[in-house]
Design an enzyme around this catalytic site. Structure first.
Site, short mmCIF file in Angstrom:
data_model
loop_
_atom_site.label_atom_id
_atom_site.label_comp_id
_atom_site.label_asym_id
_atom_site.label_seq_id
_atom_site.Cartn_x
_atom_site.Cartn_y
_atom_site.Cartn_z
N SER A 209 30.27 -7.92 -3.13
CA SER A 209 31.05 -9.38 -3.59
C SER A 209 32.39 -8.54 -3.41
CB SER A 209 31.10 -9.02 -5.03
OG SER A 209 30.77 -8.22 -5.56
N HIS A 266 35.94 -6.40 -7.87
CA HIS A 266 36.70 -7.48 -7.16
C HIS A 266 38.02 -8.45 -6.57
CE1 HIS A 266 32.66 -10.07 -9.36
NE2 HIS A 266 32.48 -8.61 -8.24
#
Length: 288
Positions: A209, A266
């Site tokens: 991610s 992230h």
């Protein structure tokens, strides 16, 4: 906006083919006759420059030009094998991710996970003891700086990340090449892992991610500076991903019992991706 003169040509020059091309491209224009010459006008200096360049490339005198460009044949959609062959680095990264998912039993085999985690660790009873990162690096285990991107915890975690990497990775590989995609993937993994480490300290984390947010930011900024079809994402994708990031940062996902979210990874990946997109888009714009 006032009309700008594009060019003056003798009356003997046949402009009908070029005018038809401008009509197909929906370019506003006007042709007038002045002092024994035909003058082509368009609104705006920038458009005038583009039309001049288009006329220089126009195959003057080719009677078949209109027919060849009127309805280009529809290229057949490549099959899955052809897509894999055209996206080799994307496919290799996903293959490595799938292999690690099998070896780690999707996050349940800790004896295997410890070889891919950012820090080595030992489990004793109900406690997990992490080896200092400096010791692992001193022992030559430099792969730990990027290998956490291959670890996934659960089939949904793996499926979502694999789907998005296939979507974004192929775009970058087609536009900038496989080596660039590999460099960006490893670079975003490094940045996101280090960001997560400094955010949460010694902890067990993994997944693509952080890399995905990097690829997303790269495509988004690159497209804004140097528009290209490959990086034109579907409407709302960037907004959706940013909203999801804010929801994760709020702590709501963790509070609902869905597990800890690597927010540092992230954010780190997204910032790094925007930076590379800025550089790459600016260079592409200069080359144009």
């Amino acid at each position: 906006m006032s009309a700008v003169e594009v060019m003056r040509l003798p009356l003997t020059v046949d402009l009908s083919g070029f005018v038809a091309l401008l009509q197909r491209l929906e370019v506003p224009y006007r042709v007038s006759e002045e002092s024994g010459e035909q003058v082509l006008w368009v609104p705006g200096a920038q458009l005038a420059e583009q039309v001049r360049g288009l006329y220089e490339r126009f195959p003057e005198g080719d009677p078949h030009f209109q027919l060849q460009h009127e309805a280009p044949p529809q290229a057949p959609r490549p099959g899955f094998i052809a897509q894999l062959n055209a996206s080799r680095i994307t496919s290799l990264v996903l293959l490595a991710t799938l292999v690690v998912a099998v070896l780690t039993n999707l996050g349940d085999n800790f004896s295997t996970i410890r070889w891919f985690s950012f820090q080595d660790f030992q489990i004793q009873g109900d406690y997990i003891y992490f080896t200092p990162l400096a010791e692992s690096l001193a022992a030559g285990q430099w792969w730990r700086l990027v290998s956490p991107m291959l670890i996934h915890f659960g089939i949904l975690h793996l499926a979502m990340n694999a789907m998005w990497f296939w979507e974004l990775g192929r775009r970058i590989e087609a536009r900038q090449g496989g080596l660039m995609l590999l460099a960006l993937t490893l670079g975003f993994s490094l940045v996101s892992d280090v960001a997560q480490y400094f955010t949460s300290g010694a902890s067990l984390f993994g997944g693509l991610s952080g890399v995905l947010y990097g690829l997303l930011g790269h495509c988004w900024v690159f497209q804004r500076l140097a528009p290209c079809p490959a990086y034109r994402l579907p409407p709302g994708v960037m907004a959706m991903m940013l909203i999801w990031l804010l929801v994760c940062l709020s702590g709501l996902i963790t509070a609902l019992g869905f597990g800890a979210i690597a927010n540092g990874a992230h954010v780190g990946g997204l910032v790094a991706g925007c930076a590379t997109g800025l550089v790459g888009g600016a260079l592409a714009r200069l080359r144009r």
